[in-house]
Write a protein that holds these residues in place. Structure first.
Motif, short mmCIF file in Angstrom:
data_model
loop_
_atom_site.label_atom_id
_atom_site.label_comp_id
_atom_site.label_asym_id
_atom_site.label_seq_id
_atom_site.Cartn_x
_atom_site.Cartn_y
_atom_site.Cartn_z
N LYS A 1 0.81 -1.21 0.00
CA LYS A 1 0.00 0.00 0.00
C LYS A 1 0.85 1.27 0.00
CE LYS A 1 -4.32 -1.43 0.08
NZ LYS A 1 -5.32 -1.01 -0.94
N ALA A 2 2.05 1.19 0.61
CA ALA A 2 2.89 2.39 0.69
C ALA A 2 3.32 2.88 -0.69
CB ALA A 2 4.12 2.10 1.55
N PHE A 3 3.43 1.98 -1.67
CA PHE A 3 3.85 2.37 -3.01
C PHE A 3 2.81 3.26 -3.69
CE2 PHE A 3 6.38 -1.26 -2.04
CZ PHE A 3 7.55 -1.12 -2.75
N ALA A 4 1.56 3.17 -3.25
CA ALA A 4 0.48 3.93 -3.88
C ALA A 4 -0.01 5.06 -3.00
CB ALA A 4 -0.69 3.00 -4.22
N SER A 5 0.73 5.41 -1.95
CA SER A 5 0.30 6.50 -1.06
C SER A 5 0.35 7.83 -1.79
CB SER A 5 1.20 6.54 0.18
OG SER A 5 0.91 7.68 0.96
N PRO A 6 -0.72 8.64 -1.73
CA PRO A 6 -0.70 9.95 -2.40
C PRO A 6 0.40 10.87 -1.87
CG PRO A 6 -2.93 9.34 -1.75
CD PRO A 6 -2.01 8.34 -1.09
N LYS A 7 0.88 10.64 -0.65
CA LYS A 7 1.94 11.49 -0.09
C LYS A 7 3.29 11.23 -0.75
CE LYS A 7 -0.15 11.88 4.51
NZ LYS A 7 0.05 11.66 5.97
N SER A 8 3.52 10.00 -1.15
CA SER A 8 4.80 9.64 -1.78
C SER A 8 4.58 8.44 -2.68
CB SER A 8 5.85 9.35 -0.70
OG SER A 8 7.08 9.03 -1.29
N ARG A 9 3.93 8.67 -3.81
CA ARG A 9 3.60 7.60 -4.75
C ARG A 9 4.81 7.28 -5.62
NH1 ARG A 9 -0.62 9.76 -6.83
NH2 ARG A 9 -2.27 8.70 -5.68
N LEU A 10 5.12 6.00 -5.77
CA LEU A 10 6.31 5.59 -6.51
C LEU A 10 6.26 6.04 -7.96
CD1 LEU A 10 8.97 4.06 -6.72
CD2 LEU A 10 7.67 1.96 -7.08
N ILE A 11 5.13 5.89 -8.62
CA ILE A 11 5.04 6.25 -10.04
C ILE A 11 5.22 7.75 -10.22
CG2 ILE A 11 2.52 6.39 -9.91
CD1 ILE A 11 4.72 5.35 -12.94
N ASP A 12 4.75 8.57 -9.26
CA ASP A 12 4.93 10.01 -9.36
C ASP A 12 6.40 10.39 -9.24
OD1 ASP A 12 2.22 10.30 -9.62
OD2 ASP A 12 1.86 10.74 -7.51
N ILE A 13 7.13 9.68 -8.36
CA ILE A 13 8.56 9.95 -8.20
C ILE A 13 9.31 9.61 -9.49
CG2 ILE A 13 10.62 9.23 -6.94
CD1 ILE A 13 8.83 8.75 -4.51
N ILE A 14 8.96 8.48 -10.10
CA ILE A 14 9.64 8.05 -11.32
C ILE A 14 9.33 9.01 -12.48
CG2 ILE A 14 9.76 6.23 -13.05
CD1 ILE A 14 9.41 4.20 -10.84
N ILE A 15 8.05 9.34 -12.65
CA ILE A 15 7.66 10.22 -13.75
C ILE A 15 8.32 11.59 -13.59
CG2 ILE A 15 5.72 11.48 -14.74
CD1 ILE A 15 5.84 8.66 -15.70
N ASP A 16 8.32 12.12 -12.38
CA ASP A 16 8.92 13.44 -12.14
C ASP A 16 10.41 13.42 -12.47
OD1 ASP A 16 8.70 16.20 -10.89
OD2 ASP A 16 10.22 15.31 -9.60
N ALA A 17 11.12 12.36 -12.08
CA ALA A 17 12.55 12.27 -12.37
C ALA A 17 12.81 12.10 -13.87
CB ALA A 17 13.17 11.11 -11.59
N VAL A 18 11.96 11.36 -14.56
CA VAL A 18 12.13 11.17 -16.00
C VAL A 18 11.90 12.48 -16.76
CG1 VAL A 18 11.17 10.03 -18.04
CG2 VAL A 18 11.61 8.71 -15.97
N MET A 19 10.84 13.19 -16.38
CA MET A 19 10.53 14.44 -17.08
C MET A 19 11.58 15.52 -16.82
SD MET A 19 7.95 13.43 -18.68
CE MET A 19 7.52 14.97 -19.49
#
Length: 349
Positions: free
Chosen positions: A86-104
């Motif tokens: 569940k922690a991977f999908a937390s709105p406070k620190s979502r894994l996909i958001d971290i990856i997308i932000d770093a890629v962009m």
């Protein structure tokens, strides 16, 4: 005695002066203050969490090729709907958001998962995916907005940038190697790559998934969606239109229910991503002071997953030779056990 007395006065004066400067430079206690205090940069809390921001990646132990006595490559999938993930999908620190932000921002490189001549499986990190195509993998980076008049006619249209939402990413695929280093006598896994999984949007299949049809164009409409609570089953519809007994429609009687498997949107090289994940905190539901980063979670294997493929001569996935979902799960557990058994068989007691 006179010199000793003067020395004592000087020391006392210096201590008093130092105490004055410390008391003057120290910030007033916010909890006990009775007057408003203006702070230019407030801290979100009572302690500034600076240790996570300043962390550096702890490198792996060096392994020589001649010291690798055993190696096995496996592919896993992490389902974020499981309780442990569940922690991977937390709105406070979502894994996909971290990856997308770093890629962009250009901090991470996204690799094209499309099979090609130099990369048959699409996961060898050989073909770079341009940044302008990354968001297109998630359904496009813009959306058409149309305006209607009172007669329900389109009067104007424009494109607006689509806001990316990571709520739709519920699975990640991991590619890793299990290695036994005979020099250190250590059997350990090392993650090679991570890929977010998406379901391709194929035109014409969105409405047909899960719909059973009789295949007779002259018959009454008997389309049945099992996920629609208001949809009428085929047998009940036929009974209302034709009193004669009608055989129920089965999935093998001219019916086609397409099944679209999730596929990687792109691949991220994990050794490169560690430098980004090491500074991103993972939300813990039990304790906010754990100080765990995403790098800690992956290195310490603090996630639940199931194996979908292991390296084999025919390059087959588990679903290529097993159809039933339960059988695939059993096969995944068998592969896990075989890896653990290899390590246990190395030692004798």
């Amino acid at each position: 005695m006179k010199n000793f007395g003067e020395m004592k006065k000087i020391v006392c004066s210096l201590l008093a002066l130092g105490y004055f400067f410390v008391a003057f430079g120290q910030q007033e206690n916010l909890s006990n203050s009775t007057k408003p205090i203006h702070i230019e940069e407030p801290i979100d809390g009572y302690v500034a969490k600076t240790d996570l921001e300043n962390r550096k990646v702890v490198p792996y132990a060096n392994i020589r090729q001649t010291d690798i006595a055993y190696s096995k490559r496996v592919w896993r999938e992490i389902d974020l709907r499981e309780k442990m993930n569940k922690a991977f999908a937390s709105p406070k620190s979502r894994l996909i958001d971290i990856i997308i932000d770093a890629v962009m921002k250009g901090e991470l490189t996204a690799y094209d998962p499309t099979p090609s001549e130099n990369d048959p499986n699409g996961d060898s990190f050989k073909n770079v995916l341009p940044i302008d195509q990354v968001m297109a993998r998630f359904g496009g980076d813009s959306v058409l907005v149309e305006e209607f008049n009172e007669n329900n006619e389109v009067v104007s249209s424009r494109y607006e940038s689509r806001t990316f939402s990571g709520d739709h990413i519920v699975k990640f695929r991991i590619k890793e190697d299990w290695i036994f280093d005979k020099q250190r006598s250590v059997f350990e896994p090392r993650i090679v790559g991570i890929a977010p999984l998406i379901v391709p949007q194929i035109p014409g299949l969105e409405s047909s998934a899960g719909v059973v049809s009789t295949g007779d164009p002259g018959a009454p409409s008997t389309d049945f969606d099992p996920f629609d609570p208001f949809s009428v089953p085929p047998a009940q519809q036929s009974a209302e239109n034709n009193p004669a007994p009608v055989m129920p429609v089965s999935a093998g009687n001219n019916a086609f229910v397409p099944q679209i498997d999730p596929t990687p949107a792109f691949w991220i090289y994990f050794p490169e991503a560690r430098h980004i994940l090491v500074n991103k905190e993972v939300v813990n539901r039990s304790n906010d002071a754990t100080g765990l980063s995403y790098d800690d979670v992956f290195i310490r294997r603090m996630f639940a997953s199931y194996i979908v493929k292991e390296s084999n001569p025919d390059d087959l996935r588990i679903k290529d030779y097993l159809n039933e979902g339960v059988e695939r799960l059993y096969e995944s557990e068998r592969i896990k056990k075989s890896l653990m058994d290899y390590e246990q068989d190395l030692w004798s007691y």
